[in-house]
Design a protein around this motif. Structure first.
Motif, short mmCIF file in Angstrom:
data_model
loop_
_atom_site.label_atom_id
_atom_site.label_comp_id
_atom_site.label_asym_id
_atom_site.label_seq_id
_atom_site.Cartn_x
_atom_site.Cartn_y
_atom_site.Cartn_z
N VAL A 1 23.48 31.32 -30.78
CA VAL A 1 22.62 31.16 -29.62
C VAL A 1 22.54 29.68 -29.27
CG1 VAL A 1 20.29 31.51 -28.73
CG2 VAL A 1 21.30 33.20 -30.29
N GLU A 2 22.75 29.36 -28.03
CA GLU A 2 22.65 27.98 -27.56
C GLU A 2 21.21 27.51 -27.64
OE1 GLU A 2 24.05 24.37 -26.20
OE2 GLU A 2 25.20 26.15 -26.76
N LEU A 3 20.99 26.36 -28.30
CA LEU A 3 19.64 25.83 -28.44
C LEU A 3 19.18 25.20 -27.12
CD1 LEU A 3 19.85 24.06 -31.92
CD2 LEU A 3 18.89 26.30 -31.41
N THR A 4 17.90 25.35 -26.83
CA THR A 4 17.32 24.65 -25.69
C THR A 4 17.06 23.20 -26.10
OG1 THR A 4 15.03 25.12 -26.30
CG2 THR A 4 16.19 26.79 -25.00
N ALA A 5 16.78 22.35 -25.11
CA ALA A 5 16.49 20.95 -25.40
C ALA A 5 15.27 20.82 -26.31
CB ALA A 5 16.27 20.19 -24.10
N ALA A 6 14.28 21.68 -26.12
CA ALA A 6 13.07 21.62 -26.95
C ALA A 6 13.33 22.08 -28.38
CB ALA A 6 11.97 22.47 -26.32
N GLU B 1 21.64 17.44 -41.31
CA GLU B 1 22.30 18.74 -41.16
C GLU B 1 22.16 19.23 -39.73
OE1 GLU B 1 21.83 23.35 -42.83
OE2 GLU B 1 20.63 21.74 -43.70
N PHE B 2 20.97 19.04 -39.13
CA PHE B 2 20.73 19.44 -37.75
C PHE B 2 21.13 18.27 -36.86
CE2 PHE B 2 16.98 22.14 -39.47
CZ PHE B 2 17.87 23.03 -40.02
N THR B 3 22.30 18.35 -36.26
CA THR B 3 22.89 17.20 -35.59
C THR B 3 22.21 16.82 -34.29
OG1 THR B 3 24.51 18.65 -34.55
CG2 THR B 3 25.14 17.62 -36.63
N GLY B 4 21.38 17.68 -33.74
CA GLY B 4 20.71 17.35 -32.49
C GLY B 4 19.46 16.50 -32.69
N THR B 5 19.13 16.21 -33.93
CA THR B 5 17.92 15.45 -34.24
C THR B 5 18.27 13.98 -34.44
OG1 THR B 5 17.00 17.39 -35.36
CG2 THR B 5 15.95 15.29 -35.81
N GLU B 6 17.74 13.11 -33.58
CA GLU B 6 18.05 11.69 -33.69
C GLU B 6 17.19 10.98 -34.73
OE1 GLU B 6 18.09 12.97 -30.57
OE2 GLU B 6 19.81 12.14 -29.51
N SER B 7 16.00 11.53 -35.02
CA SER B 7 15.11 10.85 -35.95
C SER B 7 14.17 11.85 -36.60
CB SER B 7 14.29 9.77 -35.22
OG SER B 7 13.51 10.37 -34.18
N SER B 8 13.66 11.48 -37.74
CA SER B 8 12.69 12.30 -38.47
C SER B 8 11.94 11.37 -39.41
CB SER B 8 13.42 13.39 -39.27
OG SER B 8 12.50 14.17 -40.02
N PRO C 1 24.16 8.16 -21.98
CA PRO C 1 22.93 8.00 -22.77
C PRO C 1 22.93 8.92 -23.98
CG PRO C 1 22.49 9.30 -20.82
CD PRO C 1 23.90 8.80 -20.69
N PRO C 2 22.13 8.59 -25.01
CA PRO C 2 22.00 9.50 -26.16
C PRO C 2 21.51 10.87 -25.73
CG PRO C 2 21.03 7.35 -26.64
CD PRO C 2 21.34 7.36 -25.18
N LEU C 3 21.88 11.87 -26.49
CA LEU C 3 21.47 13.23 -26.17
C LEU C 3 19.96 13.35 -26.08
CD1 LEU C 3 22.20 16.21 -25.73
CD2 LEU C 3 22.22 16.49 -28.23
N GLY C 4 19.24 12.62 -26.93
CA GLY C 4 17.78 12.69 -26.90
C GLY C 4 17.19 12.24 -25.58
N CYS C 5 17.83 11.26 -24.94
CA CYS C 5 17.37 10.81 -23.61
C CYS C 5 17.61 11.92 -22.58
CB CYS C 5 18.10 9.54 -23.21
SG CYS C 5 17.75 8.10 -24.23
N ILE C 6 18.77 12.55 -22.65
CA ILE C 6 19.09 13.65 -21.74
C ILE C 6 18.13 14.80 -21.95
CG2 ILE C 6 20.85 15.33 -21.08
CD1 ILE C 6 22.95 13.26 -21.98
N ASP C 7 17.85 15.12 -23.22
CA ASP C 7 16.93 16.21 -23.53
C ASP C 7 15.53 15.93 -23.01
OD1 ASP C 7 18.83 17.79 -24.72
OD2 ASP C 7 18.28 17.28 -26.78
#
Length: 245
Positions: free
Chosen positions: A51-56, A142-149, A218-224
């Motif tokens: 399933v394609e993840l949403t930006a959120a 592991e979760f590549t869509g996460t820029e920071s934690s 831009p980084p994906l996080g900016c687009i999201d």
């Protein structure tokens, strides 16, 4: 035997001269055909059901000790520490020389943004990071869509950045440092990040991305952040993504 054209090509042929395929070739093709069907079926099961993840959803909610779940992480094997400078004085950087240079540059850009006075919650978060014996490091998530934690680890607060900022201008990591600092300036750690708090941090990311020169990529996080904040109800998007109301 000769082919219908009268040319002997050395291949097996019928009595009328029509060439036929060698038995080994037919068997090989049958095996490859079966293998192709099996691989196609495996690919459909393995990839077709994703399933394609949403930006959120790309930045999963965490717990009372983790701002955003990032799955397992690979950390730098070089155990070296360095004191941050500027407004981040009192915070340690961890990793090899490249990792420390990346986090140092990201923090320097963060300090420049904080100097504007437009990010008061992030400023409070920086103070909390310092009080919490803060450490900043690069981690491969592991979760590549996460820029920071950020997590509580061994009684200290550890802010982690994705290694993607090592292979680009490290200032691009500043919006995501601010994102974590906003949570530190709220009620985390102790209480999981809420949908309202995540919305506020996302608004900070958008403003920071607009102020920095991100170029055409831009980084994906900016687009999201832009995608989420353009929704009719971005708060509901975070609730649907699993954040507490």
């Amino acid at each position: 035997m000769a082919s219908p054209g009268g040319v002997g090509d050395g291949l097996p042929a019928l009595s009328n001269g029509e060439p036929v395929l060698a038995r080994w070739f037919v068997i090989t093709m049958l095996v490859l055909f079966v293998a192709a069907i099996a691989i196609t079926a495996w690919a459909f099961v393995a990839f077709g059901g994703r399933v394609e993840l949403t930006a959120a959803e790309r930045r999963p909610p965490g717990t009372s000790t983790v701002t955003h779940e990032r799955g397992s992480a690979v950390l730098n094997a070089t155990i070296e520490y360095e004191d941050a400078t500027g407004c981040a004085d009192g915070i340690e950087l961890f990793g090899d020389a490249g990792a420390r240079a990346t986090t140092d540059r990201a923090l320097a850009a963060t300090c420049q943004l904080l100097a504007s006075g437009d990010f008061p919650r992030a400023e409070a978060g920086l103070d909390a990071l310092r009080v919490g014996n803060g450490l900043v490091r690069i981690a491969t998530f592991e979760f590549t869509g996460t820029e920071s934690s950020t997590r509580v680890e061994d009684d200290r607060i550890v802010l982690e950045l994705s290694p993607r900022f090592q292979f680009a201008n490290a200032t691009r990591g500043a919006p995501f440092v601010l994102h974590e600092l906003v949570h530190l300036g709220d009620s985390w750690p102790g209480t999981p990040v809420s949908a309202t708090q995540e919305l506020g941090a996302t608004e900070v990311v958008q403003r920071a991305c607009e102020r920095l020169s991100m170029g055409d990529d831009p980084p994906l996080g900016c687009i999201d952040a832009d995608t989420i904040l353009a929704l009719d109800d971005p708060l509901a998007a975070f609730v649907d993504a699993g954040y507490r109301p």
